[in-house]
Design a protein around this motif. Structure first.
Motif, mmCIF file in Angstrom:
data_model
loop_
_atom_site.group_PDB
_atom_site.id
_atom_site.type_symbol
_atom_site.label_atom_id
_atom_site.label_comp_id
_atom_site.label_asym_id
_atom_site.label_seq_id
_atom_site.Cartn_x
_atom_site.Cartn_y
_atom_site.Cartn_z
ATOM 1 N N TRP A 546 0.824 -1.139 0.011
ATOM 2 C CA TRP A 546 -0.046 0.055 0.098
ATOM 3 C C TRP A 546 0.899 1.281 -0.021
ATOM 4 O O TRP A 546 0.566 2.411 -0.813
ATOM 5 N N VAL A 547 1.928 1.228 0.906
ATOM 6 C CA VAL A 547 2.848 2.301 0.753
ATOM 7 C C VAL A 547 3.549 2.405 -0.575
ATOM 8 O O VAL A 547 3.683 3.568 -0.842
ATOM 9 N N GLY A 548 3.873 1.429 -1.401
ATOM 10 C CA GLY A 548 4.500 1.361 -2.532
ATOM 11 C C GLY A 548 3.482 2.146 -3.595
ATOM 12 O O GLY A 548 3.708 2.772 -4.345
ATOM 13 N N ALA A 549 2.438 1.716 -3.343
ATOM 14 C CA ALA A 549 1.045 2.539 -4.167
ATOM 15 C C ALA A 549 0.868 3.770 -4.084
ATOM 16 O O ALA A 549 0.815 4.682 -4.656
ATOM 17 N N LEU A 550 1.076 4.204 -2.819
ATOM 18 C CA LEU A 550 1.313 5.710 -2.427
ATOM 19 C C LEU A 550 2.274 6.327 -3.033
ATOM 20 O O LEU A 550 2.289 7.519 -3.367
ATOM 21 N N ILE A 587 4.154 -1.173 -12.652
ATOM 22 C CA ILE A 587 5.259 -0.993 -11.586
ATOM 23 C C ILE A 587 4.831 -1.813 -10.254
ATOM 24 O O ILE A 587 5.303 -2.530 -9.604
ATOM 25 N N SER A 588 3.454 -1.551 -10.165
ATOM 26 C CA SER A 588 2.899 -2.487 -9.061
ATOM 27 C C SER A 588 3.084 -3.637 -8.926
ATOM 28 O O SER A 588 3.168 -4.525 -7.856
ATOM 29 N N LEU A 589 2.621 -4.466 -10.289
ATOM 30 C CA LEU A 589 3.099 -5.944 -10.270
ATOM 31 C C LEU A 589 4.809 -6.310 -9.963
ATOM 32 O O LEU A 589 4.723 -7.177 -9.403
ATOM 33 N N SER A 620 -3.729 -7.909 -5.308
ATOM 34 C CA SER A 620 -3.678 -6.999 -4.092
ATOM 35 C C SER A 620 -3.055 -5.542 -4.862
ATOM 36 O O SER A 620 -3.479 -4.439 -4.659
ATOM 37 N N ALA A 621 -1.766 -5.794 -5.267
ATOM 38 C CA ALA A 621 -1.120 -4.817 -5.780
ATOM 39 C C ALA A 621 -1.750 -3.735 -6.928
ATOM 40 O O ALA A 621 -1.827 -2.730 -6.988
ATOM 41 N N LEU A 622 -2.393 -4.748 -7.614
ATOM 42 C CA LEU A 622 -3.448 -3.880 -8.886
ATOM 43 C C LEU A 622 -4.442 -3.240 -8.440
ATOM 44 O O LEU A 622 -4.721 -2.118 -8.615
ATOM 45 N N VAL A 623 -5.205 -3.666 -7.013
ATOM 46 C CA VAL A 623 -6.128 -3.111 -6.524
ATOM 47 C C VAL A 623 -5.896 -1.880 -5.696
ATOM 48 O O VAL A 623 -6.217 -0.751 -5.915
ATOM 49 N N TYR A 624 -4.641 -2.207 -5.059
ATOM 50 C CA TYR A 624 -4.189 -0.783 -4.221
ATOM 51 C C TYR A 624 -3.857 0.262 -5.249
ATOM 52 O O TYR A 624 -4.122 1.416 -5.095
ATOM 53 N N SER A 625 -3.115 -0.218 -5.980
ATOM 54 C CA SER A 625 -2.494 0.940 -7.174
ATOM 55 C C SER A 625 -3.989 1.580 -8.074
ATOM 56 O O SER A 625 -3.687 2.911 -8.011
ATOM 57 N N LEU A 674 -12.128 -2.696 4.175
ATOM 58 C CA LEU A 674 -10.876 -2.381 3.833
ATOM 59 C C LEU A 674 -10.229 -3.353 3.014
ATOM 60 O O LEU A 674 -10.497 -4.575 3.246
ATOM 61 N N PRO A 675 -9.634 -3.043 1.764
ATOM 62 C CA PRO A 675 -9.042 -4.027 0.769
ATOM 63 C C PRO A 675 -8.096 -4.737 1.475
ATOM 64 O O PRO A 675 -7.891 -5.988 1.325
ATOM 65 N N MET A 676 -7.143 -4.355 2.508
ATOM 66 C CA MET A 676 -6.155 -5.025 2.974
ATOM 67 C C MET A 676 -6.798 -6.290 3.905
ATOM 68 O O MET A 676 -6.038 -7.132 3.933
ATOM 69 N N THR A 677 -7.831 -6.180 4.414
ATOM 70 C CA THR A 677 -8.626 -7.118 5.172
ATOM 71 C C THR A 677 -8.802 -8.589 4.267
ATOM 72 O O THR A 677 -8.419 -9.710 4.660
ATOM 73 N N HIS A 678 -9.126 -8.483 2.772
ATOM 74 C CA HIS A 678 -9.034 -9.445 2.024
ATOM 75 C C HIS A 678 -8.080 -9.825 1.480
ATOM 76 O O HIS A 678 -7.904 -11.051 1.236
ATOM 77 N N SER A 679 -6.866 -9.165 1.264
ATOM 78 C CA SER A 679 -5.714 -9.418 0.990
ATOM 79 C C SER A 679 -5.025 -10.376 2.154
ATOM 80 O O SER A 679 -4.417 -11.476 1.734
#
Length: 738
Positions: A546-550, A587-589, A620-625, A674-679
């Motif tokens: 998530w920090v990476g997507a930020l 990049i998120s992938l 998760s990376a795709l959804v977060y980004s 929250l997305p991270m819950t499902h991840s």
């Protein structure tokens, strides 16, 4: 579609056109992975190093020498010897002053002091009510988690003492017998063995009586609960409000921490239940007068209310019958334990119980008569027969008789039965009750009873179960001693010296250890994970992603310049929105591949399904980004702030560290959104194993965020453009904020 692809390719080409941009991309890719690996390694197995925590133990115990066993027994010394072989913590054995001062200075994380009279308090439980205590000092300033770990150390000391105590009692008695076996042929030794056998018999008898008493108080508590329920219903039928005696008792139950307080609660519960029942019958006559004489209620309503009242009283009569059955069982158990009437306290308790049983039978007759009268009056009203003054007086008289009968039960119990049972307990049960607590039989049960979140009814039920469990343990121990007594008596009666040596010459330490801890636990690991670091990997994987997507939305431009739009032929907004996301998604992938791939290959994080492990990271990376790209495109800098707020909420709300059920209700409520819950749920299934397609359900929950994000980015974003332009203008006016 061709324009969309051209935009994606163009973005990739521009990102690799010079050395600086390539270095930036590499930094964006590796930062989440480094974040993950560092924390997973740090948390790989921290509890294996709790032996580095210094825990001071000071022993001031001087030991105790009793008249019954003429040897000095020092429980404190035996505990110290046992702890020397325990590697759970770094035990430091020192003086009391050094232990306290060292805890204050930070030299020790915590300390336990065994007081001077400790052995005496533990070994005089037959005649004294003093409970042996330890003094625990804990330095809570050094670290947040350390007090929890050192608290387990204090529990370890307590558990060692409990087991050593039970083991010492058994071992001392068996050692005496083993020593006697060496000189078994002499008349003096034979006489000592007879005395030893008699003491053994008395103690086994005491354990049996104590077990009977604990069962008695447990069934009294059970009867009290059912009686309170029916009394509350009766009060509700006759008054506008009814007090909840169960809640009152639940408050008392919260203070139950030992056998004595549990027994006291049982007596209080029955008295409270009977008081509430008597109060209910005080209002029955008034309620009937209001129904029959009132003009507001119809005849049908009046008849129905009278029948409901009759049913409630019938239920209470049934509960009185259950109380009678329980009291009869208690009386029969006590009678069976003293068939010859040799113990006056038991004989007195049996007489008191007989009198109380007569009172409960009389109360049942009164309730039955009142129930029948109310039912008859309801039938009369249905038959259009007016209720006479004589009928009302009969109901009032029967209600008064019922009240008096209930009060007689309460009076008999409080004045005769309860003191009689206490007398039996003080004569035969004190030792066993104290022993059961010292051995830890009730400690965990009472700890559960008083924990937060336990309902009042559940607390009373737990105390009842704890009393039954303690009674079972005492009865089992008594049976074991009786078996030993039977073998010893047989050998003494037959004069078989070899048999005596066989019985008494066994390894007393092994036998005593078995008596002290007769139960072993076989653990079966379900969805086993070998390393704590692997268990924490989900949390420390997705927070960095998530920090990476930020970092992506903070570093890369989320809009397409006018020059590039012109080069592409001014494509529509949705093509620009989706096409420009391509570089963010790529990049998120790469971030997810680098981070999760490294966790598998280099850290060797446990994963039953490694490809699903990777898949959970990619999705998760795709959804977060896409989440952060969409809110940033739609709201500008405000979207980035939303991403930071979401990060803060998800650190706690995703359930990655603490179980959600331990967190406040509002956090539990927002967790599914929250997305991270499902991840985290998905990757846990990949790490430990799938149960009923839980991995795919979690992936589905993660992908469910895509449609609303598309709605925002493709449709709702357009009305927000004017707001964004106004926001940008205001920010630029400051010439400070960018």
């Amino acid at each position: 579609m061709k324009t969309l692809w051209a935009l994606c390719v163009s973005d990739i080409r521009r990102m690799t056109m010079n050395t600086v941009s390539v270095i930036i991309v590499i930094g964006l890719v590796v930062i989440p992975g480094i974040f993950t690996w560092f924390n997973v390694i740090a948390n790989w197995d921290p509890f294996a190093r709790t032996g580095n925590l210094k825990f001071a133990v000071a022993n001031d115990d001087v030991g105790y020498r009793s008249d019954l066993v003429p040897i000095t027994v020092n429980i404190g010394d035996q505990v110290i010897n046992t702890l020397r072989a325990n590697s759970q913590l770094d035990w430091a054995f020192t003086t009391t002053e050094e232990a306290i001062e060292g805890t204050k200075s930070g030299k020790y994380y915590a300390a336990v002091v065994i007081p001077e009279q400790f052995s005496e308090d533990m070994l005089t439980f037959f005649t004294r009510s003093t409970q042996a205590t330890l003094t625990y000092y804990n330095n809570e300033k050094k670290n947040a988690l350390t007090p929890k770990i050192t608290g387990q150390g204090a529990d370890t000391v307590s558990a060692e003492i409990n087991q050593v105590f039970s083991q010492t009692l058994a071992e001392t008695a068996l050692d005496i017998g083993s020593q006697l076996a060496a000189s078994i042929d002499t008349p003096e030794t034979q006489q000592r063995l007879l005395a030893f056998d008699a003491k053994l018999t008395d103690f086994a008898y005491s354990l049996g009586n104590s077990a009977t008493l604990l069962d008695s108080y447990a069934v009294i508590l059970d009867s009290s609960g059912t009686l309170m329920d029916s009394s509350a219903k009766l009060l509700a039928s006759t008054r506008s409000t009814a007090s909840d005696a169960r809640d009152t008792l639940a408050n008392a139950a919260a203070g139950v921490s030992d056998v004595s307080s549990a027994i006291s609660l049982s007596s209080t519960a029955l008295s409270t239940a009977l008081d509430q029942a008597a109060n209910g019958y005080s209002s029955v006559a008034t309620k009937v007068d209001d129904l029959v004489g009132g003009a507001s209620a119809t005849a049908t309503d009046t008849a129905r209310t009278l029948r409901d009242l009759s049913v409630t009283i019938n239920t209470q009569a049934t509960h009185i019958d259950q109380l009678t059955d329980h009291l009869t069982s208690v009386r029969d158990s006590l009678s069976a334990s003293d068939p010859t009437g040799a113990h006056p306290a038991i004989a007195n308790a049996v007489r008191s119980l007989n009198h109380l049983i007569n009172s409960t039978n009389a109360a049942h007759s009164s309730l039955d008569a009142l129930k029948s009268k109310l039912s008859d009056q309801a039938d009369s009203i249905d038959a259009k027969v007016e209720v006479s003054d004589s009928d009302r007086k009969d109901i009032a008289d029967l209600a008064t008789q019922a009240k008096n009968a209930i009060e007689a039960i309460r009076s008999d119990f409080s004045s005769t039965v309860s003191p009689a049972l206490d007398s039996v307990r003080s004569n035969t049960g004190s030792a066993a009750s104290t022993l059961s607590e010292a051995a830890g039989d009730l400690r965990s049960a009472f700890s559960t009873v008083t924990s937060n979140g336990t309902s009042g009814a559940k607390q009373l039920d737990d105390i009842e179960s704890a009393l039954h469990e303690a009674a079972k343990n005492l009865r089992d121990t008594g049976d074991n001693l009786n078996t030993f007594h039977s073998r010893l008596s047989e050998a003494l009666s037959s004069g078989d010296v070899d048999m005596l040596r066989d019985i008494l010459g066994r390894d007393s330490a092994v036998f005593a250890a078995t008596l002290a801890a007769p139960v072993t636990v076989t653990a079966h690991r379900v969805f086993a994970v070998d390393h704590f670091g692997s268990q924490m990997a989900p949390f420390y994987t997705f927070v960095p992603l998530w920090v990476g997507a930020l970092l992506l939305v903070a570093t890369l431009k989320t809009s397409v310049s006018r020059t590039r739009r012109a080069e592409l032929g001014d494509p529509p907004a949705h093509i620009l929105f989706l096409g420009h996301y391509g570089i963010f998604g790529l990049i998120s992938l790469l971030q997810a591949t680098f981070s999760l791939g490294g966790s598998l290959l280099f850290l060797e994080v446990d994963a039953v399904h490694p490809w699903l492990f990777m898949l959970s990271g990619w999705v998760s990376a795709l959804v977060y980004s896409f989440f952060l790209y969409t809110v940033t495109v739609s709201f500008g800098n405000i979207g980035k702030a939303i991403g930071v707020i979401m990060l803060v909420i998800q650190i706690t709300g995703s359930g990655g560290s603490y179980p959600l059920v331990m967190l406040p209700k509002p956090i539990q409520a927002i967790s599914p959104f929250l997305p991270m819950t499902h991840s985290i749920d998905a990757i846990r299934a990949a790490i430990a194993g799938i149960y009923h397609a839980d991995f795919w359900w979690s992936i589905g929950g993660l992908l469910a965020f895509i449609p609303p994000l598309l709605l925002l980015g493709l449709v709702l974003r357009r009305p927000l453009m004017r707001f964004n332009r106004w926001y940008v203008d205001k920010v630029e006016e400051t010439r400070i904020i960018s």
